[in-house]
Design a protein around this motif. Structure first.
Motif, PDB file in Angstrom:
ATOM      1  N   ASN A 135       0.824  -1.216   0.000  1.00  0.00           N
ATOM      2  CA  ASN A 135       0.000   0.000   0.000  1.00  0.00           C
ATOM      3  C   ASN A 135       0.854   1.261   0.000  1.00  0.00           C
ATOM      4  O   ASN A 135       0.561   2.225  -0.729  1.00  0.00           O
ATOM      5  N   SER A 136       1.909   1.274   0.810  1.00  0.00           N
ATOM      6  CA  SER A 136       2.779   2.449   0.906  1.00  0.00           C
ATOM      7  C   SER A 136       3.494   2.724  -0.410  1.00  0.00           C
ATOM      8  O   SER A 136       3.570   3.871  -0.865  1.00  0.00           O
ATOM      9  N   VAL A 137       4.019   1.663  -1.026  1.00  0.00           N
ATOM     10  CA  VAL A 137       4.736   1.821  -2.304  1.00  0.00           C
ATOM     11  C   VAL A 137       3.776   2.300  -3.389  1.00  0.00           C
ATOM     12  O   VAL A 137       4.107   3.198  -4.178  1.00  0.00           O
ATOM     13  N   LEU A 138       2.574   1.722  -3.413  1.00  0.00           N
ATOM     14  CA  LEU A 138       1.594   2.068  -4.450  1.00  0.00           C
ATOM     15  C   LEU A 138       1.139   3.519  -4.324  1.00  0.00           C
ATOM     16  O   LEU A 138       1.097   4.260  -5.322  1.00  0.00           O
ATOM     17  N   ILE A 139       0.799   3.938  -3.107  1.00  0.00           N
ATOM     18  CA  ILE A 139       0.352   5.315  -2.886  1.00  0.00           C
ATOM     19  C   ILE A 139       1.478   6.302  -3.197  1.00  0.00           C
ATOM     20  O   ILE A 139       1.253   7.341  -3.830  1.00  0.00           O
ATOM     21  N   SER A 140       2.692   5.983  -2.774  1.00  0.00           N
ATOM     22  CA  SER A 140       3.842   6.863  -3.028  1.00  0.00           C
ATOM     23  C   SER A 140       4.109   6.988  -4.522  1.00  0.00           C
ATOM     24  O   SER A 140       4.384   8.083  -5.035  1.00  0.00           O
ATOM     25  N   PHE A 141       4.016   5.867  -5.237  1.00  0.00           N
ATOM     26  CA  PHE A 141       4.273   5.866  -6.680  1.00  0.00           C
ATOM     27  C   PHE A 141       3.232   6.701  -7.420  1.00  0.00           C
ATOM     28  O   PHE A 141       3.579   7.566  -8.232  1.00  0.00           O
ATOM     29  N   PHE A 142       1.954   6.460  -7.135  1.00  0.00           N
ATOM     30  CA  PHE A 142       0.896   7.180  -7.847  1.00  0.00           C
ATOM     31  C   PHE A 142       0.886   8.663  -7.510  1.00  0.00           C
ATOM     32  O   PHE A 142       0.665   9.507  -8.388  1.00  0.00           O
ATOM     33  N   SER A 143       1.107   8.999  -6.237  1.00  0.00           N
ATOM     34  CA  SER A 143       1.122  10.417  -5.865  1.00  0.00           C
ATOM     35  C   SER A 143       2.318  11.133  -6.481  1.00  0.00           C
ATOM     36  O   SER A 143       2.212  12.284  -6.904  1.00  0.00           O
ATOM     37  N   PHE A 182      11.288  12.838  -9.038  1.00  0.00           N
ATOM     38  CA  PHE A 182      10.383  11.719  -8.764  1.00  0.00           C
ATOM     39  C   PHE A 182      10.855  10.920  -7.550  1.00  0.00           C
ATOM     40  O   PHE A 182      10.052  10.534  -6.696  1.00  0.00           O
ATOM     41  N   SER A 183      12.159  10.666  -7.463  1.00  0.00           N
ATOM     42  CA  SER A 183      12.697   9.899  -6.329  1.00  0.00           C
ATOM     43  C   SER A 183      12.496  10.655  -5.016  1.00  0.00           C
ATOM     44  O   SER A 183      12.204  10.058  -3.979  1.00  0.00           O
ATOM     45  N   ILE A 184      12.632  11.987  -5.068  1.00  0.00           N
ATOM     46  CA  ILE A 184      12.416  12.805  -3.863  1.00  0.00           C
ATOM     47  C   ILE A 184      10.951  12.738  -3.434  1.00  0.00           C
ATOM     48  O   ILE A 184      10.639  12.586  -2.252  1.00  0.00           O
ATOM     49  N   LEU A 185      10.048  12.854  -4.405  1.00  0.00           N
ATOM     50  CA  LEU A 185       8.612  12.802  -4.100  1.00  0.00           C
ATOM     51  C   LEU A 185       8.207  11.434  -3.564  1.00  0.00           C
ATOM     52  O   LEU A 185       7.402  11.332  -2.637  1.00  0.00           O
ATOM     53  N   PHE A 186       8.775  10.392  -4.148  1.00  0.00           N
ATOM     54  CA  PHE A 186       8.478   9.022  -3.696  1.00  0.00           C
ATOM     55  C   PHE A 186       8.921   8.844  -2.245  1.00  0.00           C
ATOM     56  O   PHE A 186       8.165   8.317  -1.415  1.00  0.00           O
ATOM     57  N   ALA A 187      10.147   9.277  -1.946  1.00  0.00           N
ATOM     58  CA  ALA A 187      10.668   9.156  -0.579  1.00  0.00           C
ATOM     59  C   ALA A 187       9.859  10.004   0.397  1.00  0.00           C
ATOM     60  O   ALA A 187       9.584   9.592   1.528  1.00  0.00           O
ATOM     61  N   ASN A 188       9.449  11.191  -0.051  1.00  0.00           N
ATOM     62  CA  ASN A 188       8.655  12.095   0.786  1.00  0.00           C
ATOM     63  C   ASN A 188       7.304  11.475   1.134  1.00  0.00           C
ATOM     64  O   ASN A 188       6.818  11.595   2.261  1.00  0.00           O
ATOM     65  N   ALA A 189       6.695  10.784   0.159  1.00  0.00           N
ATOM     66  CA  ALA A 189       5.371  10.192   0.376  1.00  0.00           C
ATOM     67  C   ALA A 189       5.443   8.926   1.212  1.00  0.00           C
ATOM     68  O   ALA A 189       4.606   8.719   2.100  1.00  0.00           O
ATOM     69  N   ILE A 190       6.416   8.085   0.941  1.00  0.00           N
ATOM     70  CA  ILE A 190       6.472   6.802   1.652  1.00  0.00           C
ATOM     71  C   ILE A 190       6.823   6.986   3.129  1.00  0.00           C
ATOM     72  O   ILE A 190       6.480   6.156   3.979  1.00  0.00           O
ATOM     73  N   GLY A 191       7.493   8.089   3.446  1.00  0.00           N
ATOM     74  CA  GLY A 191       7.851   8.346   4.843  1.00  0.00           C
ATOM     75  C   GLY A 191       6.839   9.202   5.589  1.00  0.00           C
ATOM     76  O   GLY A 191       7.003   9.453   6.785  1.00  0.00           O
TER      77      GLY A 191
END
Length: 284
Positions: free
Chosen positions: A66-74, A210-219
């Motif tokens: 769930n965390s990976v999916l939400i982070s990826f889509f956001s 994208f990598s920054i946004l992904f890390a920001n969302a997953i954390g």
């Protein structure tokens, strides 16, 4: 030569407080978390029990998924919107650009509990817009549930888009006006210019952001906790529950989940770095 050495020592001395801060608040806790993840529940025996528990549990695997999916889509949604908005910023005067960037900066810092509370007031079950549209007979939010996967994506995108805009905006200044003029002289339309020149030049920046946004969302923790609490299974929420809860207190298992969270972030950033290198090599 002696003067250069003295200057280097002086610069190192200036960096010392920053180095101590990084070691004390980043490397130290990370090392402690990795060490604790290899202990059993008793905190004495060294084992891989915590990792075995995670990978055998559908509940914790679902939290990671769930965390990976939400982070990826956001992150994907935010970067697409940011490309368009950041480009539109460059069409305004310098004074207007500065004001728009100030608003984006302010918006990017509006997150956590205040942001979730604002969404609940506006779009919750008894929110302002929900009741207003219902009274007008418009069933706009009849099938929308703020306290769900869709609601989380909406809230995450809100604070991700301004951050992406601020990070991407300077990259547009790297696209020179002469390139556009040369492409126009050769008969290329604006669409062809952006497809074959503009976007390829921006791709390394887009991949990095994208990598920054992904890390920001997953954390992210406070935003998700204030919005859905324990009703939605996310990795950050499970870690917090395991290290601070009075009922399910298992700090070793929480540390193991934390290591997996950090590993996922590092893996995403490593993948994007490789993508950026490949794109730069192709452009050369």
């Amino acid at each position: 030569m002696h003067k250069i050495k003295k200057q280097k020592l002086y610069l190192l001395a200036l960096l010392l407080p920053f180095i101590i801060l990084v070691i004390g608040f980043e490397i130290g806790p990370l090392a402690s978390m990795i060490k604790n993840s290899f202990y059993a529940d008793d905190g004495i025996k060294i084992s891989l029990d915590q990792y075995v528990t995670i990978f055998k549990s559908k509940f914790y695997l679902q939290a990671i998924h769930n965390s990976v999916l939400i982070s990826f889509f956001s992150a994907i949604t935010s970067i697409i919107v940011a490309v368009v908005v950041a480009y539109s910023f460059t069409k305004f005067s310098k004074k207007a650009q500065n004001r728009l960037l100030m608003i984006a900066n302010m918006t990017s810092n509006f997150e956590g509990i205040p942001l979730s509370f604002s969404y609940i007031i506006l779009l919750g079950n008894n929110g302002l817009f929900t009741l207003l549209f219902a009274k007008l007979g418009w069933n706009v939010f009849s099938h929308f549930n703020l306290y769900s996967w869709t609601g989380l994506i909406l809230v995450y995108v809100y604070f991700q888009i301004p951050l992406a805009i601020m990070l991407l905006y300077p990259s547009f200044h790297g696209i020179k006006r002469q390139w556009k003029e040369a492409a126009a002289l050769l008969g290329a339309s604006k669409l062809k210019f952006w497809l074959h020149i503009g976007l390829p030049v921006l791709l390394p920046s887009i991949a990095g952001i994208f990598s920054i946004l992904f890390a920001n969302a997953i954390g992210a923790y406070a935003t998700a906790y204030a919005l859905v609490g324990s009703n939605y299974n996310l990795l950050s929420l499970q870690i917090a529950a395991l290290v601070s809860s009075d009922v399910t207190l298992k700090p070793q298992l929480g540390s193991a989940l934390g290591v997996l969270l950090v590993s996922t972030m590092i893996l995403a950033m490593w993948f994007n770095q490789r993508m950026m290198r490949r794109i730069r090599r192709d452009l050369q």
